[in-house]
Design an enzyme around this catalytic site. Structure first.
Site, short mmCIF file in Angstrom:
data_model
loop_
_atom_site.label_atom_id
_atom_site.label_comp_id
_atom_site.label_asym_id
_atom_site.label_seq_id
_atom_site.Cartn_x
_atom_site.Cartn_y
_atom_site.Cartn_z
N ASP A 94 0.85 -1.19 0.00
CA ASP A 94 0.00 0.00 0.00
C ASP A 94 0.89 1.24 0.00
OD1 ASP A 94 -2.30 1.90 1.16
OD2 ASP A 94 -3.26 0.01 0.61
N ASP A 95 0.36 2.34 0.45
CA ASP A 95 1.06 3.63 0.47
C ASP A 95 2.41 3.49 1.19
OD1 ASP A 95 1.51 6.33 0.27
OD2 ASP A 95 -0.39 6.91 1.22
N LYS A 197 -4.14 -1.08 -6.58
CA LYS A 197 -5.15 -0.29 -5.87
C LYS A 197 -4.88 1.16 -6.20
CE LYS A 197 -6.21 0.94 -1.03
NZ LYS A 197 -5.95 0.52 0.37
N ASP A 199 -5.87 4.87 -5.31
CA ASP A 199 -6.50 5.69 -4.28
C ASP A 199 -6.95 7.03 -4.87
OD1 ASP A 199 -7.36 6.37 -1.70
OD2 ASP A 199 -5.59 5.48 -0.78
N TRP A 265 -13.49 5.63 -1.77
CA TRP A 265 -14.23 5.64 -0.50
C TRP A 265 -15.74 5.79 -0.66
CZ3 TRP A 265 -11.33 10.31 -1.44
CH2 TRP A 265 -9.96 10.10 -1.40
N GLY A 266 -16.30 5.20 -1.70
CA GLY A 266 -17.75 5.24 -1.87
C GLY A 266 -18.28 6.59 -2.33
N ARG A 282 -14.18 0.55 -3.48
CA ARG A 282 -14.52 0.82 -2.08
C ARG A 282 -15.89 1.46 -2.00
NH1 ARG A 282 -10.15 1.82 1.29
NH2 ARG A 282 -11.58 3.14 2.45
N ASP A 286 -12.38 4.69 5.18
CA ASP A 286 -11.53 3.64 5.75
C ASP A 286 -12.14 2.96 6.97
OD1 ASP A 286 -9.91 4.79 3.90
OD2 ASP A 286 -8.20 5.08 5.24
C1 GAL Z 1 -6.66 5.74 2.14
C2 GAL Z 1 -7.16 4.37 1.76
C3 GAL Z 1 -6.51 3.36 2.67
C4 GAL Z 1 -5.01 3.44 2.52
C5 GAL Z 1 -4.53 4.87 2.77
C6 GAL Z 1 -3.07 5.05 2.47
O1 GAL Z 1 -7.23 6.71 1.32
O2 GAL Z 1 -8.54 4.34 1.86
O3 GAL Z 1 -6.98 2.07 2.38
O4 GAL Z 1 -4.66 3.03 1.24
O5 GAL Z 1 -5.26 5.81 2.01
O6 GAL Z 1 -2.64 6.35 2.70
#
Ligand code: GAL
Length: 644
Positions: A94-95, A197, A199, A265-266, A282, A286
């Site tokens: 992820d990030d 993924k 974002d 995020w929906g 999504r 979160d």
């Molecule tokens: C959010 C995302 C999380 C994660 C996070 C990383 O926007 O919904 O699942 O990826 O960023 O910064």
């Protein structure tokens, strides 16, 4: 990121553009008459997600503190503990993986301080290929992460210990915006990733009014996404951006062996179009390791059963088992969280440091019979058979006729009795119903009529049941939501769904007025319910089974030539706010009108629609409003069913 953090100034964003209220065509196509039958199944095939993706993601366990040792350690544990063989295949970064974007060629650079294996020959060169090869060598698949804008979430909402991209403003633009082909080619062709993924913070955290942008640390990007207002996001622009990424993946991986996860995020009514562009999207902000936040995430999918199916999944976010309210000291809550995700066909992404996982938690992720429900090949999301703010009963039709999975779930703080009836299962009440408890892996004595369970607060029971279907030769459409595709939902103006649980925000507590409903979807078609959560009822006659929708909707049914007869009892629903209008119900088979009702008003008794559908591949159900209505018109396809 929390919902409050993600909120953007309503006034500084643009106005909603038209045609977002129905499931719009793919990015490049012009909008057409939403009620015109397409004549063929309209859902596009792309990517590879025939079942909800399963695996592991670094975010919930490590945030940006992810590194190679943690990732590979968890990957090894997935193999060693047998989770890979249960289906947990994707190991997703992820990030936090990026160092920066190299200039002038724009190539993305890996942070080799935390991913030393990414150092390769050539001065300053980096590559994830060795890591991806290692994962592939272990029989796993690999996932990467980016942002649809120029900058990432960790840059927009940095945490104290965030590992952030380095360099000039341009070098820190690690998001995919303006680099779609270059980045997708790098990630999927050169590095060999299987899953991405994408974002959305680049579209909401870097608008001109943000302090970091004013200070010149980031280039401004207009707030396309407005999380707390359903009518403010720039829906078409957002769709186009995600569409470009999807199209680039189809070009770079023409064999379709990729998974595309949309993470906005929906927001922006992704409920309606996520399926056209992503393999998963999504449905909410979160998840957090708190009971009430988990309820919010769960609720964001629980009434979206008609939007999910093989290749395309509602994503209520990753599992938070192992942390906070779902840690090894709260196994009841952890099991409930897992059971709910399993029955809703949610992707099962573990978010825990698996190098140090207690057996009790491994037993949850490793509950083979529960995983099998999630991975059932029919891909029917669970449908709410009973719902209240305290107890809910969710039923999922499995691929084998007469077999269903059930979760009985106590959301509340008081012990509760939950009674499962043959009616909930659409089974004959006089024949014995066989029951297996999926946590204890024990068969319970068969029952007829009903079976009761005492549920402690936050407890759930998960069952697999087998019985004789109420319809001897067929299925209700509401038993096979995976076969439905919402081509037009009939919603004229987006409304936030008031049914979704609203926890106290973690960061701001009870300051301000509290969180408002913020996820569009109120009015979307439903299985066994009207779009506004009323029972289905036409002229005084109630229907336990059926599809509720708004007028001016078009629903496709994937029949694949496997059924002989379609039947339904149709009419305006008694709950319809609009009473003066008329609606005609039309059934098409592969584009040909098969049968239609007269124009029906609010005073009309249900009209029986029956038609031969032998050989028909795609059935389309159109509820056409005659004239202009002033309030939403609710229609019911009562007992809509297909027979073999
Ligand atoms: C959010 C995302 C999380 C994660 C996070 C990383 O926007 O919904 O699942 O990826 O960023 O910064």
């Amino acid at each position: 990121m929390t919902s409050i953090q993600k909120r953007t100034c309503v006034a500084c964003s643009m106005i909603l553009i038209g045609a977002m209220s129905r499931s719009a065509p793919a990015a490049s196509e012009a909008p057409s008459d939403p009620l015109a039958p397409a004549g063929a199944w309209s859902e596009k095939v792309f990517g590879h997600a025939p079942l909800p993706p399963m695996g592991w993601n670094s975010w919930n366990a490590f945030h940006t503190q992810i590194d190679e040792a943690k990732l590979m350690g968890s990957a090894r544990a997935i193999v060693d503990f047998g989770l890979r063989d249960l289906g947990y295949r994707y190991v997703n970064i992820d990030d936090g993986w990026w160092q920066n974007r190299r200039l002038p060629d724009g190539r993305m650079m890996v942070r080799t301080g935390t991913f030393p294996g990414a150092k390769i020959a050539g001065p300053g060169e980096t590559s994830f290929r060795p890591l991806v090869d290692a994962l592939h060598g272990m029989g796993l698949k690999a996932g990467i992460y980016t942002d649809i804008g120029r900058n990432a979430c960790s840059q927009g909402y940095p945490e104290p210990d965030s590992l952030l991209p380095t360099g000039s403003v341009a070098e820190r633009e690690v998001g995919i915006f303006d680099h779609v082909d270059q980045d997708i080619t790098l990630y999927f062709k050169e590095w060999g990733f299987d899953y991405i993924k994408v974002d959305g913070c680049g579209l909401n955290a870097f608008s001109e009014d943000k302090p970091a942008v004013k200070e010149g640390r980031f280039r401004a990007f207009p707030a396309y996404v407005v999380s707390d207002a359903v009518n403010q996001s720039r829906v078409a622009d957002i769709r186009n951006l995600f569409g470009e990424v999807r199209d680039a993946m189809m070009r770079v991986r023409p064999e379709n062996d990729f998974v595309f996860s949309i993470c906005n995020w929906g927001t922006a009514n992704v409920r309606a179009w996520g399926r056209d562009l992503g393999n998963l999207w999504r449905t909410s902000d979160d998840i957090e390791p708190r009971w009430s936040r988990m309820l919010y995430n769960f609720d964001s999918v629980a009434t979206r059963e008609l939007y999910s199916g093989p290749g395309h999944w509602n994503d209520p976010d990753m599992l938070f088992i192992g942390h906070g309210d779902f840690d090894a000291g709260h196994l009841r809550e952890a099991r409930t969280h897992f059971a709910l995700w399993a029955i809703e066909d949610a992707p099962l992404m573990i978010g825990y440091d698996l190098r140090h996982a207690p057996k009790a938690l491994l037993d949850i992720w490793g509950a083979a019979e529960i995983v099998a429900v999630n991975q059932d090949p029919a891909g029917n999301q669970g449908v709410l058979a009973f719902t209240s703010d305290d107890v809910q009963i969710i039923v999922k039709q499995l691929a084998n006729r007469g077999e269903k999975a059930v979760v009985l779930f106590n959301r509340g703080t008081e012990p509760a009795t939950a009674t499962l009836t043959a009616g909930h299962l659409k089974f004959s009440p006089s024949e014995p119903i066989r029951v297996r408890d999926l946590w204890s892996r024990r068969d319970l004595p068969p029952f007829t009529q009903e079976l009761s369970f005492k549920l402690a607060p936050r407890e759930s029971v998960m069952l697999r049941v087998r019985g004789r279907s109420e319809l001897p030769e067929g299925w209700y459409l509401s038993e096979m939501p995976a076969r439905l595709y919402v081509a037009a939902d009939g919603i004229r103006a987006l409304e936030a769904d008031p049914q979704i649980h609203r926890p106290v925000p973690q960061d701001s507590g009870t300051r301000g007025g509290g969180p408002r409903p913020a996820l569009a979807g109120w009015g979307g078609p439903r299985a066994d319910s009207t779009p506004y959560n009323n029972e289905l009822r036409i002229h005084g006659a109630a229907y336990v089974s059926g599809i509720g929708a708004l007028a001016n909707s078009r629903l496709q049914v994937k029949a694949d030539g496997g059924f002989k007869r379609f039947s339904a009892r149709v009419g305006l629903d008694d709950s319809s706010r609009e009473r003066a209008t008329k609606v005609r119900f039309e059934v098409y088979g592969d584009g040909r009108l098969l049968v239609q009702s007269p124009e029906m008003g609010a005073d009309a008794a249900a009209f029986p629609l029956v038609t031969d559908v032998a050989g028909v591949k795609t059935i389309e159900l159109v509820a056409r409003e005659i004239g202009v209505a002033h309030a939403p018109t609710v229609v019911t396809w009562g007992e809509a069913a297909l027979e073999r």
